[in-house]
Design a protein around this motif. Structure first.
Motif, mmCIF file in Angstrom:
data_model
loop_
_atom_site.group_PDB
_atom_site.id
_atom_site.type_symbol
_atom_site.label_atom_id
_atom_site.label_comp_id
_atom_site.label_asym_id
_atom_site.label_seq_id
_atom_site.Cartn_x
_atom_site.Cartn_y
_atom_site.Cartn_z
ATOM 1 N N GLY A 224 -12.090 7.282 3.807
ATOM 2 C CA GLY A 224 -12.463 5.817 4.077
ATOM 3 C C GLY A 224 -11.214 5.101 4.255
ATOM 4 O O GLY A 224 -11.057 4.012 5.051
ATOM 5 N N VAL A 225 -10.420 5.124 3.206
ATOM 6 C CA VAL A 225 -9.169 4.211 3.047
ATOM 7 C C VAL A 225 -8.307 4.536 4.267
ATOM 8 O O VAL A 225 -7.644 3.426 4.869
ATOM 9 C CB VAL A 225 -8.374 4.257 1.489
ATOM 10 N N ILE A 226 -8.150 5.923 4.622
ATOM 11 C CA ILE A 226 -7.212 6.107 5.499
ATOM 12 C C ILE A 226 -7.789 5.312 7.129
ATOM 13 O O ILE A 226 -7.092 4.744 7.737
ATOM 14 C CB ILE A 226 -7.310 7.617 5.827
ATOM 15 N N ALA A 227 -9.084 5.531 7.344
ATOM 16 C CA ALA A 227 -9.572 4.703 8.514
ATOM 17 C C ALA A 227 -9.551 3.438 8.533
ATOM 18 O O ALA A 227 -9.041 2.855 9.379
ATOM 19 C CB ALA A 227 -11.151 5.365 8.557
ATOM 20 N N ILE A 228 -9.692 2.840 7.420
ATOM 21 C CA ILE A 228 -9.543 1.331 7.432
ATOM 22 C C ILE A 228 -8.071 0.899 7.543
ATOM 23 O O ILE A 228 -7.755 -0.023 8.396
ATOM 24 C CB ILE A 228 -10.244 0.674 5.986
ATOM 25 N N VAL A 233 -3.772 -1.008 11.602
ATOM 26 C CA VAL A 233 -2.542 -0.662 12.272
ATOM 27 C C VAL A 233 -2.717 -0.736 13.568
ATOM 28 O O VAL A 233 -1.734 -0.928 14.400
ATOM 29 C CB VAL A 233 -2.038 0.758 11.815
ATOM 30 N N GLY A 234 -4.037 -0.379 14.084
ATOM 31 C CA GLY A 234 -4.244 -0.771 15.689
ATOM 32 C C GLY A 234 -4.388 0.761 16.388
ATOM 33 O O GLY A 234 -4.132 0.860 17.497
ATOM 34 N N ILE A 280 1.982 4.216 9.951
ATOM 35 C CA ILE A 280 1.235 5.209 9.510
ATOM 36 C C ILE A 280 1.757 6.025 8.800
ATOM 37 O O ILE A 280 1.116 6.661 7.430
ATOM 38 C CB ILE A 280 0.969 6.115 10.718
ATOM 39 N N ALA A 281 3.159 6.649 8.756
ATOM 40 C CA ALA A 281 3.867 7.290 7.649
ATOM 41 C C ALA A 281 3.739 6.773 6.529
ATOM 42 O O ALA A 281 3.311 7.259 5.278
ATOM 43 C CB ALA A 281 5.060 7.564 8.168
#
Length: 610
Positions: A224-228, A233-234, A280-281
Motif C-alpha cells: 500500500g505504501v509503495i502504491a501511494i 512519483v507519477g 523510485i529507487a
C-alpha cells in the motif's frame, strides 16, 4: 540411523515433489483459514458452511487481486509501443556512452578504436536470410489457426489451474476434518507420549499462525505504501506495482529486488530522463530499509523460532528441492522442522542447527570461555547478565554451575593440572574485573524472580534497638570470616567468589587454600579475630570423608567459631551436614552470605547511655 533417515527424507521430498506440493500448499492455506473458520464457529455457524464461507472468501481475495493485476496490465498495453521507443532511445544513449568510454580507453593504451556498429546484423546477402524469412512465413500461417491459438493460451494455464483446484479441495477436507486429522496424527506419531506430541502440534500451529499473520499484515502495508508513493512519483498503474511488490515480498531475498525492478523498468520507458527511476529507487530503498530493519524485528521479535543463518540455508535447500515454490514456502516448512527437532529426541540436531535458541546455556558459555582463556568474553557475558541479576545470583547460577562442569571434567581426567591452574587464574581475574559491580537486589517493584528462574534474596533482618547498638568488635576490625577451600582442584575458585561477596557486604574475609588447613598447616592458622569459617566444596563424589576430617581439624583449632559448609549439590547437602558435623550447610553462595550476616546481627549489643 539419523543420517540415513535424513537422506531418505530428502530423496522422498525431491521425488514426490508433484504430489507433496499441492498437499503442502493446502496445509498452509488451511492454517490461514483456520482462524476464520473458528470465528464463524463461535457465531454458531455450522462447520461445513463456515468452511465454505472461508474458502469462498479466500478465493474472492485471490480473484480480486488477479483482476486488479489484469485490468492494470490491459490499461498499459496500449502504451507499449511508445514505451518501447523510449526504452530504445535510452539504451542507445547508454550504449553510445559505453562505447565512447571503451574507445577512449583503447586509444589510451594504443589499441585500435572500437566501432559502435560492431554488432552482427542480418545481411540481406547472407545465405541464411532466406531460411529465416521462410521460417517466419511458415509461422505466420500457424498463427491464424484458431486451434493453435487456443492451445497456446490454454496449455500454460491448465497446470496452474489444476493445481489450484487440488489445493482448494484438499484444504476444504482438512478444515472439515481438522479434529479427526489431528487425532490421527497424534495416534500415528505420539500415542506413547501424548503430552509432547500435543505441545509440538500446538507450538507449530502457533508459530505458523503468528508468522503468516504478521507477514501478511506487513507485506500488505508495504504494498500500500509503495502504491501511494508511486502515485505521487507519477508512474502509470501504481496499484499494479503495489500489489506486485506486496506479493513478491513473500519470496525471501530476491522478492523485494524483483518488486523494485518491474516499476523501475517501466519508469525507464515512461520518463524521458532518469529522474523518475531515481525517485523510485529511493522510495523502495527507504521503505524496505524501514520495514526490514525496524518494523519486522519489532513485530516478529523471536517469534519465528529460526536463526538468521537458518533462514538463508532453508531458502537454498527448499529451492533446490521444490524450485520457486519451495523458496516461498522455505520459512514455514523450516519452522515445522524445528518444532519436530524440539520435541523428537532423534531429530534434536535440527533444532540446534536451525532454531533461534542459544546453543549453549549461560553456564556452558562461562565454562567454555574460562577454559579457552577468553576472560574478556566471559566478562562481557557477565556484564550483560548483571544488568538484570545481582552479582551473587550470577555467581550462584552461572559461574558455580560452570565450575561444576569443569569439576566433572577434572573427575573424568580430561583436564590436566596446567589447565586447572589456568581456570583458577582466569576466575580470579574475572572476579577482580567484577569488583566494581554492586551486589544489590533489583529495585523495588521489579520481579522477584530473575530471568534464570532464581529467586532474589531479601536483605537479612537486623534487630533494631531503641538505644545505640554496636557489633562485636571482631566484625568491625580485621578479617572475621575465614574462607577455606575444599580439597577438590577447583574449590578455590568458588572460595574466591564467596570472599568477594562477603567483602561487598562489609564483612572482612580472606581466602585460605586447602593446603593451609591440612594436617601439616592447620596449626599455623591465626585464631585472632576469626568469628566464622566457611568451607566451600564444588563436588562431593560419593565420599565426604576428607570434608569430615577437615572440619574436625578446624573445630580443634577454632573450638568457639561457627563453621559453615557451602556444598552445591543440593541432593547431598543434608547427608554431608550429618556426617561432617558442620553448624550449617548451605547450597548457594548467597545462603552463606546471609548466614554470615545473621551471625553479625546476633552479635549486636545495646550500649547504655552514660
Amino acid at each position: 540411523m539419523t543420517l540415513a533417515t535424513s537422506v531418505t527424507a530428502v530423496a522422498a521430498l525431491s521425488l514426490a515433489r508433484d504430489a507433496l506440493l499441492p498437499i503442502t500448499l493446502a496445509l498452509i492455506l488451511s492454517f490461514l483459514l483456520a482462524p476464520v473458520v473458528e470465528f464463524l464457529r463461535r457465531l454458531r455457524v455450522p462447520r461445513i458452511l463456515a468452511v465454505a464461507l472461508a474458502v469462498t472468501f479466500s478465493l474472492g481475495v485471490i480473484l480480486s487481486v488477479g483482476g486488479i493485476i489484469g485490468v492494470q496490465i490491459a490499461g498499459m498495453s496500449a502504451d507499449i509501443p511508445r514505451y518501447a521507443t523510449t526504452v530504445e532511445r535510452k539504451v542507445e544513449a547508454v550504449r553510445s556512452l559505453a562505447f565512447d568510454k571503451i574507445a577512449g580507453l583503447a586509444h589510451l593504451f594504443g589499441r585500435s578504436t572500437l566501432k559502435a556498429d560492431g554488432f552482427s546484423h542480418v545481411n540481406p546477402g547472407d545465405p541464411q536470410a532466406p531460411k529465416a524469412a521462410s521460417a517466419m512465413t511458415a509461422g505466420s500461417d500457424d498463427a491464424t489457426d484458431p486451434f493453435v491459438i487456443a492451445r497456446r493460451i490454454l496449455q500454460p494455464t491448465l497446470n496452474p489451474v489444476a493445481v489450484t483446484l487440488v489445493v482448494f479441495i484438499i484444504s476444504i477436507f482438512m478444515l472439515v476434518q481438522r479434529e479427526d486429522l489431528r487425532d490421527r496424527i497424534v495416534r500415528l506419531f505420539g500415542a506413547a507420549d501424548l503430552r509432547n506430541t500435543t505441545v509440538a502440534m500446538n507450538e507449530a500451529g502457533r508459530l505458523l499462525g503468528r508468522y503468516f499473520l504478521a507477514q501478511f499484515a506487513i507485506n500488505a502495508s508495504y504494498g500500500g505504501v509503495i502504491a501511494i508513493g508511486l502515485f505521487f512519483v507519477g508512474l502509470p498503474s501504481p496499484a499494479l506495482w503495489g500489489v506486485l511488490a506486496a506479493l513478491l515480498r513473500f519470496v525471501p531475498y530476491i522478492g523485494p529486488v524483483m518488486g523494485f525492478a518491474l516499476p523501475a523498468t517501466v519508469a525507464m520507458a515512461v520518463a524521458p530522463d532518469w529522474t523518475m527511476t531515481l525517485w523510485i529507487a529511493g522510495l523502495f530503498a527507504a521503505i524496505e530499509g524501514v520495514t526490514g530493519q525496524v518494523i519486522e524485528p519489532m513485530v516478529y521479535g523471536r517469534s519465528s523460532g529460526l536463526s538468521p543463518t537458518a533462514v538463508v540455508v532453508a531458502a537454498i535447500f527448499w529451492t533446490w528441492i521444490w524450485g520457486p515454490v519451495g523458496l516461498i514456502l522455505s520459512t514455514p516448512l523450516t519452522l515445522c522442522v524445528v518444532v519436530i527437532g524440539r520435541y523428537v529426541e532423534r531429530f534434536e540436531f535440527l533444532e540446534i542447527l536451525l532454531g533461534d535458541r542459544a546453543a549453549l546455556t549461560t553456564s556452558q558459555n562461562f565454562y567454555q570461555r574460562i577454559l579457552c582463556d577468553h576472560v574478556d568474553e566471559a566478562q562481557e557475558q557477565a556484564e550483560v547478565l548483571l544488568e538484570e541479576l545481582s552479582l551473587g545470583i550470577y555467581y550462584d547460577e552461572v559461574a558455580l554451575n560452570g565450575l561444576r562442569l569443569a569439576a566433572h571434567d577434572v573427575e573424568l581426567g580430561v583436564i590436566a593440572q596446567p589447565q586447572i591452574d589456568r581456570i583458577i587464574d582466569n576466575v580470579r581475574a574475572l572476579v577482580l574485573e567484577l569488583a566494581d559491580h554492586v551486589d544489590a537486589n533489583p529495585a523495588p517493584g521489579s520481579q522477584s524472580v530473575g530471568p534464570l528462574g532464581v529467586s532474589q534474596f531479601d536483605e537479612v533482618f537486623i534487630p533494631e534497638f531503641s538505644l545505640t547498638a554496636t557489633f562485636d568488635p571482631r566484625w568491625d576490625h580485621g578479617v572475621p570470616i575465614m574462607c577455606v577451600s575444599g580439597n577438590a582442584p577447583l574449590d578455590e575458585a568458588a572460595t574466591i567468589m564467596l570472599a568477594q561477596l562477603l567483602n561487598k557486604r562489609g564483612i572482612g574475609a580472606e581466602v585460605v587454600p586447602y593446603e593451609n588447613a591440612s594436617r601439616q598447616g592447620v596449626d599455623a592458622l591465626m585464631r585472632d579475630g576469626v568469628t566464622a569459617i566457611c568451607v566451600t566444596c564444588l563436588e562431593i563424589a560419593g565420599n565426604s570423608t576428607h570434608l569430615k576430617y577437615l572440619i574436625r581439624r578446624l573445630r580443634k583449632r577454632f573450638p568457639t567459631v561457627s563453621i559453615l559448609v557451602g556444598l552445591w549439590p543440593v541432593e547431598t547437602a543434608g547427608r554431608v551436614e550429618s556426617v561432617a558435623g558442620a553448624d550449617h550447610c548451605a547450597t548457594s553462595l548467597m545462603e552463606i552470605v546471609q548466614a554470615c550476616l545473621a551471625l553479625r546481627a546476633l552479635s549486636m549489643k545495646p550500649v547504655l547511655p552514660p
